[in-house]
Each structure stands twice: as structure tokens, then as C-alpha cells.
Design a protein around this motif. Structure first.
Motif, PDB file in Angstrom:
ATOM      1  N   VAL A  47       0.857  -1.189   0.000  1.00  0.00           N
ATOM      2  CA  VAL A  47       0.000   0.000   0.000  1.00  0.00           C
ATOM      3  C   VAL A  47       0.889   1.234   0.000  1.00  0.00           C
ATOM      4  CG1 VAL A  47      -1.791   1.279   1.242  1.00  0.00           C
ATOM      5  CG2 VAL A  47      -1.822  -1.235   1.246  1.00  0.00           C
ATOM      6  N   GLY A  48       0.774   2.044  -1.047  1.00  0.00           N
ATOM      7  CA  GLY A  48       1.523   3.290  -1.104  1.00  0.00           C
ATOM      8  C   GLY A  48       2.943   3.174  -1.605  1.00  0.00           C
ATOM      9  N   GLY A  49       3.384   1.963  -1.982  1.00  0.00           N
ATOM     10  CA  GLY A  49       4.738   1.787  -2.485  1.00  0.00           C
ATOM     11  C   GLY A  49       4.841   2.118  -3.961  1.00  0.00           C
ATOM     12  N   LEU A  50       5.918   1.668  -4.573  1.00  0.00           N
ATOM     13  CA  LEU A  50       6.183   1.987  -5.973  1.00  0.00           C
ATOM     14  C   LEU A  50       6.213   0.735  -6.849  1.00  0.00           C
ATOM     15  CD1 LEU A  50       8.992   4.680  -5.483  1.00  0.00           C
ATOM     16  CD2 LEU A  50       6.552   5.062  -5.891  1.00  0.00           C
ATOM     17  N   ARG A  51       5.500  -0.293  -6.429  1.00  0.00           N
ATOM     18  CA  ARG A  51       5.470  -1.539  -7.195  1.00  0.00           C
ATOM     19  C   ARG A  51       4.787  -1.345  -8.548  1.00  0.00           C
ATOM     20  NH1 ARG A  51       6.079  -6.549  -4.577  1.00  0.00           N
ATOM     21  NH2 ARG A  51       6.501  -6.419  -2.327  1.00  0.00           N
ATOM     22  N   THR A  52       5.188  -2.158  -9.500  1.00  0.00           N
ATOM     23  CA  THR A  52       4.513  -2.264 -10.793  1.00  0.00           C
ATOM     24  C   THR A  52       4.194  -3.737 -11.006  1.00  0.00           C
ATOM     25  OG1 THR A  52       6.531  -2.634 -12.087  1.00  0.00           O
ATOM     26  CG2 THR A  52       5.907  -0.342 -11.664  1.00  0.00           C
ATOM     27  N   ASN A  53       3.769  -4.097 -12.213  1.00  0.00           N
ATOM     28  CA  ASN A  53       3.523  -5.517 -12.493  1.00  0.00           C
ATOM     29  C   ASN A  53       4.815  -6.273 -12.800  1.00  0.00           C
ATOM     30  OD1 ASN A  53       4.105  -4.478 -14.981  1.00  0.00           O
ATOM     31  ND2 ASN A  53       2.198  -5.116 -15.970  1.00  0.00           N
ATOM     32  N   ARG A  54       5.949  -5.595 -12.745  1.00  0.00           N
ATOM     33  CA  ARG A  54       7.266  -6.196 -12.993  1.00  0.00           C
ATOM     34  C   ARG A  54       7.979  -6.432 -11.659  1.00  0.00           C
ATOM     35  NH1 ARG A  54      10.774  -5.159 -17.353  1.00  0.00           N
ATOM     36  NH2 ARG A  54       8.955  -4.965 -18.709  1.00  0.00           N
ATOM     37  N   ARG A  55       8.684  -7.529 -11.540  1.00  0.00           N
ATOM     38  CA  ARG A  55       9.468  -7.818 -10.338  1.00  0.00           C
ATOM     39  C   ARG A  55      10.565  -6.760 -10.184  1.00  0.00           C
ATOM     40  NH1 ARG A  55       9.469 -12.579  -7.176  1.00  0.00           N
ATOM     41  NH2 ARG A  55      11.125 -12.427  -5.615  1.00  0.00           N
ATOM     42  N   ILE A  56      10.746  -6.249  -8.971  1.00  0.00           N
ATOM     43  CA  ILE A  56      11.806  -5.283  -8.706  1.00  0.00           C
ATOM     44  C   ILE A  56      13.137  -6.029  -8.635  1.00  0.00           C
ATOM     45  CG2 ILE A  56      12.741  -3.723  -6.950  1.00  0.00           C
ATOM     46  CD1 ILE A  56       9.853  -2.859  -6.363  1.00  0.00           C
ATOM     47  N   SER A  57      14.165  -5.482  -9.295  1.00  0.00           N
ATOM     48  CA  SER A  57      15.473  -6.136  -9.310  1.00  0.00           C
ATOM     49  C   SER A  57      16.584  -5.102  -9.386  1.00  0.00           C
ATOM     50  CB  SER A  57      15.577  -7.109 -10.493  1.00  0.00           C
ATOM     51  OG  SER A  57      15.476  -6.418 -11.731  1.00  0.00           O
TER      52      SER A  57
END
Length: 323
Positions: free
Chosen positions: A125-135
Motif C-alpha cells: 500500500v503506497g509503495g512503488l510496485r509495478t507488475n514487474r518484479r523489482i530487481s
């Protein structure tokens, strides 16, 4: 044993970062949210990159501590906007909030722990995630190797599964192509051996990733694997093993089996081969610059440069919008 690596005949002087920094100076400076820059090293890195015209920083952290550090170290931060928050955890949360408010197009780690910053970035909630794995990608200038070398992932994903590795590869390919390194980078999927064997799971995943690329699940790169490190980066080693591919001996991106292998590989290149390593996190809404206290000033600026070039490429596709 040869006195010098087989690639030494192709090696150039270590000027790869100079070209990278020059390219970043040629595009508009990136609006950069710098999280908790409360020591001399992080403040000096911000000042140097801003003076070079690579970033336009906003400093987020305890204002008194930031100004006190600058004063004690003789650093001029009078031209920088400062957003006052009480401590490092609050600075990470505020930095992410400013990205959502479209006040920055990249994040830069200051003197807080990486885990603190990444918790705010990866928050559901409120982060910067997208549909792509963070790496994470290390962009390495290895003096004895002709290519700028991407090593991924050596900092975020501990034991990535097949789907995670697909995203890790795609993140690195996108970085390579969108920051001007070239088209269709050669991706070596590393393992201990170059043959597929049930006893080493990373070899099976390497074969699957290559087939995923054949089927369009990974795009814009040329993949081969499994490859051992020697036949990924050394033409003669690949020839001796009878490996014929566009990638073998000439890799530009190295996908490691897990974080431990990647971390050891990157540090071996840094300390034994005297490579510089710029670090960037991908797969979030904006690129994130991760620097270490051990980084040279040149490596810090190169980290800002590659992130700024990536932010510029994204800017051309679509401006950052508030969410």
C-alpha cells in the motif's frame, strides 16, 4: 595458464563510465528525490552529480542534520530544496510520497540502510510496485573487458524463481536498450556448467528462459544458457568447450543463479579486476540509485548517470503522473 585473460587483447582503457556520464550530461537533468543524505559521502555524491548537470536534487531528511553535515564538511547545499522529516524511516516514506506526487522521476539512496528504503518502495500500500518484479543491476566497468557488463541480480532477489528471473532479465535488457548501450544485448544465463543437468536446477531454468525468449516471453535480447562464467565472457574458453552462439564469450548481461553468487561475482570483479560498479534498482515506478559507502566518486556519478538516462527514456515515452 595465460598471464593475461584472453579478452585482454580486446580490452580498452577504462573510459566506459566517461562516455556514460557524457551521455547523461547531454539530456535534461533528472528531478531526483534524495533520501536521508546525512553523511559527507552521500551529500558529496549529490553535489557532484548536480554540478555535472545530471540530476536536480530534492533532499529529504532531518534538515538540521543535513545542514550540520554540510557545514562541517564544507559542502555548499544552498541551492537545494530540503524537505524536513524527523528520521530515516520517515524520509523513505516521504520520498516515495513525493514520487507519487510527481515531484521526482528517480530516487537516490542517502545514508540510510538499503532495507529501510526498499521497505517503502516495495510496500503493498503506497509503495512503488509495478507488475514487474523489482530487481537490481550492477553496471560494471571492467578494465580487462571490452564491454560494459551488467550483473543481475546481486542485491534484491535472494533465490529468484523462474518467473522472477524472467523479469530480472527483461529489466536489464530494457535498461541496456533504453539508456543507449545498444540494441539486442547478449544475455548469458550463468551456472556452474554449460550443459543442462537435473542435479543443478539453475541449468534447467537457464534452458527454460532461453525457450521463453524463443516464444516472445522475453524480448529485445539474445539469450544463451546455461553458460559457465568463463565461456560467457571469454571467446577462447567458449571455443575450447565447442560452444557456438552469439552470446558465448561476448556477453553483455550476466544473469546469476541467486543473490549470493551475484554478490560474490560483482565484488570479485570490483576487488580483483579493479572494476567500478554503478548500481540501479529497476521494476519500480521510477529508477532507484543505490550507492555504497565504498563506491568511488566516479562510480557514484555513473550510478546517477545511468538512472538519469533511464529516467529520460521513460520521460520520452510518457511523463510521470501523480497517483
Amino acid at each position: 595458464m595465460n598471464a593475461m585473460p584472453a579478452n585482454s587483447g580486446q580490452a580498452r582503457s577504462p573510459r566506459k563510465y566517461d562516455r556514460l556520464i557524457a551521455a547523461a550530461k547531454a539530456v535534461p537533468p533528472a528531478q531526483t528525490i534524495v533520501v536521508h543524505p546525512c553523511d559527507e559521502t552521500s551529500l558529496r555524491g549529490v553535489i557532484d552529480s548536480a554540478a555535472a548537470g545530471i540530476i536536480r536534487p530534492t533532499l529529504v531528511g532531518p534538515e538540521g542534520k543535513i545542514r550540520d553535515t554540510a557545514s562541517k564538511c564544507g559542502l555548499d547545499i544552498s541551492g537545494f530544496k530540503i524537505v524536513d522529516v524527523s528520521h530515516s524511516e520517515a524520509a523513505a516514506a516521504k520520498g516515495v510520497e513525493l514520487i507519487h506526487a510527481a515531484e521526482g522521476e528517480m530516487l537516490m539512496k542517502g545514508s540510510l540502510h538499503t532495507d529501510e528504503l526498499m521497505r517503502s518502495i516495495t510496500a503493498k500500500v503506497g509503495g512503488l510496485r509495478t507488475n514487474r518484479r523489482i530487481s537490481h543491476v550492477f553496471v560494471m566497468d571492467v578494465p580487462a573487458y571490452a564491454e560494459t557488463l551488467f550483473v543481475t541480480d546481486a542485491a534484491i532477489n535472494i533465490f529468484p524463481d523462474l518467473d522472477a528471473k524472467r523479469d530480472i532479465i527483461q529489466n536489464a535488457i530494457d535498461l541496456y536498450t533504453q539508456t543507449g548501450f545498444g540494441k539486442s544485448p547478449r544475455v548469458a544465463i550463468l551456472s556452474a556448467v554449460e550443459t543442462v543437468t537435473q542435479s543443478i536446477p539453475s541449468t534447467i531454468e537457464a534452458a527454460a528462459l532461453c525457450k521463453m525468449a524463443d516464444r516472445g516471453q522475453i524480448t529485445d535480447g539474445v539469450l544463451d544458457g546455461p553458460l559457465a562464467f568463463d565461456n560467457a565472457i571469454d571467446v577462447e574458453a567458449a571455443r575450447i568447450k565447442g560452444i557456438r552462439s552469439e552470446v558465448a564469450g561476448r556477453a553483455q548481461i550476466l544473469l546469476v543463479p541467486d543473490l549470493e553468487a551475484g554478490n560474490m561475482l560483482a565484488k570479485n570483479l570490483a576487488y580483483f579486476a579493479k572494476a567500478d560498479s554503478a548500481g540501479i534498482v529497476l521494476g519500480a515506478r521510477v529508477p532507484v540509485v543505490l550507492t555504497s559507502r565504498a563506491d568511488s566518486a566516479r562510480a557514484r556519478m555513473a550510478s546517477c548517470a545511468v538512472a538519469a538516462l533511464y529516467a529520460n527514456a521513460r520521460r520520452q515515452q510518457a511523463p510521470t503522473v501523480a497517483a
